[in-house]
Design an enzyme around this catalytic site. Structure first.
Site, mmCIF file in Angstrom:
data_model
loop_
_atom_site.group_PDB
_atom_site.id
_atom_site.type_symbol
_atom_site.label_atom_id
_atom_site.label_comp_id
_atom_site.label_asym_id
_atom_site.label_seq_id
_atom_site.Cartn_x
_atom_site.Cartn_y
_atom_site.Cartn_z
ATOM 1 N N ASN A 91 -20.324 -70.143 26.707
ATOM 2 C CA ASN A 91 -18.931 -70.392 26.341
ATOM 3 C C ASN A 91 -18.178 -70.882 27.582
ATOM 4 O OD1 ASN A 91 -16.219 -70.212 25.685
ATOM 5 N ND2 ASN A 91 -16.375 -68.201 24.709
ATOM 6 N N HIS A 97 -15.620 -74.737 18.735
ATOM 7 C CA HIS A 97 -15.672 -74.120 20.060
ATOM 8 C C HIS A 97 -16.980 -73.342 20.175
ATOM 9 C CE1 HIS A 97 -14.944 -71.780 23.521
ATOM 10 N NE2 HIS A 97 -14.728 -70.651 22.861
ATOM 11 N N CYS A 136 -9.389 -70.468 24.845
ATOM 12 C CA CYS A 136 -10.443 -71.386 24.359
ATOM 13 C C CYS A 136 -9.896 -72.464 23.432
ATOM 14 C CB CYS A 136 -11.538 -70.593 23.661
ATOM 15 S SG CYS A 136 -12.267 -69.357 24.731
HETATM 16 N N1 COA Z 1 -27.506 -56.874 25.946
HETATM 17 C C1 COA Z 1 -28.003 -55.859 25.218
HETATM 18 N N2 COA Z 1 -27.231 -55.101 24.439
HETATM 19 C C2 COA Z 1 -25.918 -55.371 24.391
HETATM 20 C C3 COA Z 1 -25.332 -56.415 25.141
HETATM 21 C C4 COA Z 1 -26.199 -57.182 25.945
HETATM 22 N N3 COA Z 1 -25.752 -58.208 26.689
HETATM 23 N N4 COA Z 1 -24.010 -56.441 24.888
HETATM 24 C C5 COA Z 1 -23.752 -55.467 24.023
HETATM 25 N N5 COA Z 1 -24.887 -54.815 23.714
HETATM 26 C C6 COA Z 1 -25.098 -53.672 22.824
HETATM 27 C C7 COA Z 1 -23.838 -52.899 22.599
HETATM 28 O O1 COA Z 1 -23.623 -51.963 23.625
HETATM 29 C C8 COA Z 1 -24.149 -52.237 21.266
HETATM 30 O O2 COA Z 1 -24.974 -51.132 21.503
HETATM 31 P P1 COA Z 1 -24.778 -49.782 20.668
HETATM 32 O O3 COA Z 1 -25.009 -50.180 19.240
HETATM 33 O O4 COA Z 1 -25.814 -48.897 21.246
HETATM 34 O O5 COA Z 1 -23.371 -49.359 20.922
HETATM 35 C C9 COA Z 1 -24.965 -53.288 20.526
HETATM 36 O O6 COA Z 1 -25.463 -54.172 21.538
HETATM 37 C C10 COA Z 1 -24.170 -54.071 19.532
HETATM 38 O O7 COA Z 1 -22.973 -54.516 20.157
HETATM 39 P P2 COA Z 1 -21.912 -55.375 19.390
HETATM 40 O O8 COA Z 1 -20.745 -55.638 20.281
HETATM 41 O O9 COA Z 1 -21.656 -54.789 18.052
HETATM 42 O O10 COA Z 1 -22.763 -56.710 19.206
HETATM 43 P P3 COA Z 1 -22.423 -57.976 18.380
HETATM 44 O O11 COA Z 1 -23.501 -58.266 17.430
HETATM 45 O O12 COA Z 1 -21.008 -57.953 17.851
HETATM 46 O O13 COA Z 1 -22.484 -59.108 19.479
HETATM 47 C C11 COA Z 1 -20.985 -60.406 20.840
HETATM 48 C C12 COA Z 1 -21.610 -59.046 20.595
HETATM 49 C C13 COA Z 1 -20.027 -60.317 22.002
HETATM 50 C C14 COA Z 1 -22.089 -61.386 21.142
HETATM 51 C C15 COA Z 1 -20.253 -60.849 19.547
HETATM 52 O O14 COA Z 1 -19.449 -59.818 19.088
HETATM 53 C C16 COA Z 1 -19.388 -62.069 19.764
HETATM 54 O O15 COA Z 1 -19.888 -63.142 20.004
HETATM 55 N N6 COA Z 1 -18.066 -61.901 19.602
HETATM 56 C C17 COA Z 1 -17.119 -62.990 19.682
HETATM 57 C C18 COA Z 1 -17.114 -63.590 21.016
HETATM 58 C C19 COA Z 1 -16.103 -64.639 21.130
HETATM 59 O O16 COA Z 1 -15.943 -65.434 20.249
HETATM 60 N N7 COA Z 1 -15.431 -64.612 22.262
HETATM 61 C C20 COA Z 1 -14.551 -65.546 22.754
HETATM 62 C C21 COA Z 1 -13.669 -66.175 21.809
HETATM 63 S S1 COA Z 1 -13.161 -67.563 22.664
#
Ligand code: COA
Length: 328
Positions: free
Chosen positions: A285, A255, A112
């Site tokens: 993204n 980004h 990214c």
């Molecule tokens: N829909 C519903 N629930 C979901 C889900 C979805 N699409 N994806 C994950 N969950 C659930 C998980 O399983 C977890 O459940 P649990 O508590 O029962 O285990 C819960 O939601 C929380 O998951 P978590 O991963 O802690 O969520 P989060 O608040 O961290 O959000 C992202 C997840 C991916 C949105 C976030 O971590 C993020 O944006 N990370 C960075 C992404 C990024 O920058 N990526 C690329 C860099 S270029």
């Protein structure tokens, strides 16, 4: 001699996948996706459309705005993690489509952060060597081709798209658009964001396909924390190097990975919401295309005034990250 951004362009495929569509594919909800990421929809390319096709469309727009013919180009770079194929490089395939005969072509992979890395490389070439006068810098991705559509933790995040910039150096141009930049990488975090299979470490096999190893694997929470800290520190560094105060930044374009990351970065830099550009709700993204798509939208909407200072910042697999301060 000066260097300028002569033109910008963007392209996203027509087809839209909404959060409601995703609710039918995996166990998720519009409410979860919207509140956790800010994404409402993403654009997806058709099966017979490759990254070079998206790049070509964005490139045509940027060249058109620049008033530069493809055959005048000295360089084409494509930042991508989704090249059309192992080789030839995607830039060469764009060159073929544009009929840009005399240029050097290469791809750059910094996930990214790819567009920021490419801007620095292209700018450095233009600055160092008069052979390079006109450069087409592209960030393009067909991320839908490497998304695991059964993994709700990642499939809701990504979209397809492309953006292009035309850079030009000339004795007639005054000043340099590039004020300062800080690029960085830390390969020790190679495990938190990767596409494991398909390279020499894990060539394609029936097992790699069965196990979805040709798809994006991400430790979301860890990536989130690292992303905020890395982008904030890179931004602070470029502001300090260039002696620019945060209140003098006309726009910050982070980004587009997650609206919570974007807000946290802007907040920690004390840049007010009205100067933060974000379109994540429409595209998700798009990796190396995201910053360029934002820049083109701002430019075409007439929201960039001559002399405006714009702060670009990115973070991605590698890990790679960085910030660049440019003058419009
Ligand atoms: N829909 C519903 N629930 C979901 C889900 C979805 N699409 N994806 C994950 N969950 C659930 C998980 O399983 C977890 O459940 P649990 O508590 O029962 O285990 C819960 O939601 C929380 O998951 P978590 O991963 O802690 O969520 P989060 O608040 O961290 O959000 C992202 C997840 C991916 C949105 C976030 O971590 C993020 O944006 N990370 C960075 C992404 C990024 O920058 N990526 C690329 C860099 S270029």
């Amino acid at each position: 001699m000066g260097i300028t951004i002569r033109g910008t362009g963007k392209f996203v495929p027509e087809k839209i996948l909404t959060n409601a569509d995703l609710e039918k594919m995996v166990e998720t909800s519009d409410e979860w996706i919207t509140t956790r990421t800010g994404i409402h929809q993403r654009h997806l390319a058709a099966a017979d459309v490759a990254t070079s096709d998206l790049a070509y469309e964005a490139a045509k727009q940027a060249l058109d705005m620049a008033g530069i013919k493809p055959e005048e180009l000295d360089l084409i770079t494509v930042a991508t993690v989704t090249p059309d194929m192992g080789f030839p490089n995607t830039a060469a395939l764009v060159q073929k489509k544009l009929k840009a005969q005399k240029c050097v072509c290469f791809d750059l992979e910094a996930a990214c952060s790819g567009l920021l890395y490419s801007i620095e490389v292209a700018h450095s070439l233009l600055l160092a060597n008069k052979k390079y006068r006109k450069a087409l810098v592209i960030g393009a991705e067909k991320l839908s081709s490497i998304v695991d559509w059964t993994d709700r933790g990642t499939c809701v995040l990504f979209g397809d798209g492309a953006a292009a910039l035309v850079l030009e150096s000339s004795d007639e141009i005054e000043g340099d658009f590039y004020i300062a930049g800080k690029l960085a990488a830390d390969g020790n975090y190679d495990n938190i964001l990767r596409l494991p299979a398909g390279g020499s470490a894990m060539p394609a096999s029936h097992e790699t396909v069965d196990q979805h190893l040709h798809c994006i694997k991400m430790a979301g929470q860890e990536t989130f924390k690292l992303a905020v800290n890395a982008m904030v520190s890179a931004c602070k560094e470029v502001l300090e190097i260039s002696g620019v105060e945060p209140e003098n930044v006309a726009w910050i374009i982070p980004h587009q990975a997650n609206h919570r990351i974007i807000s946290a970065v802007a907040q920690r830099l004390t840049i007010s919401d009205d100067r933060v550009y974000s379109n994540i709700e429409r595209y998700g993204n798009t990796s190396s295309a995201s910053i360029g798509i934002c820049l083109d939208e701002l430019n075409r909407a007439g929201k960039l005034k001559k002399g405006d200072v714009v702060l670009l910042t990115a973070f991605g697999g590698g890990l790679t990250w960085g910030a660049e301060l440019i003058r419009w």
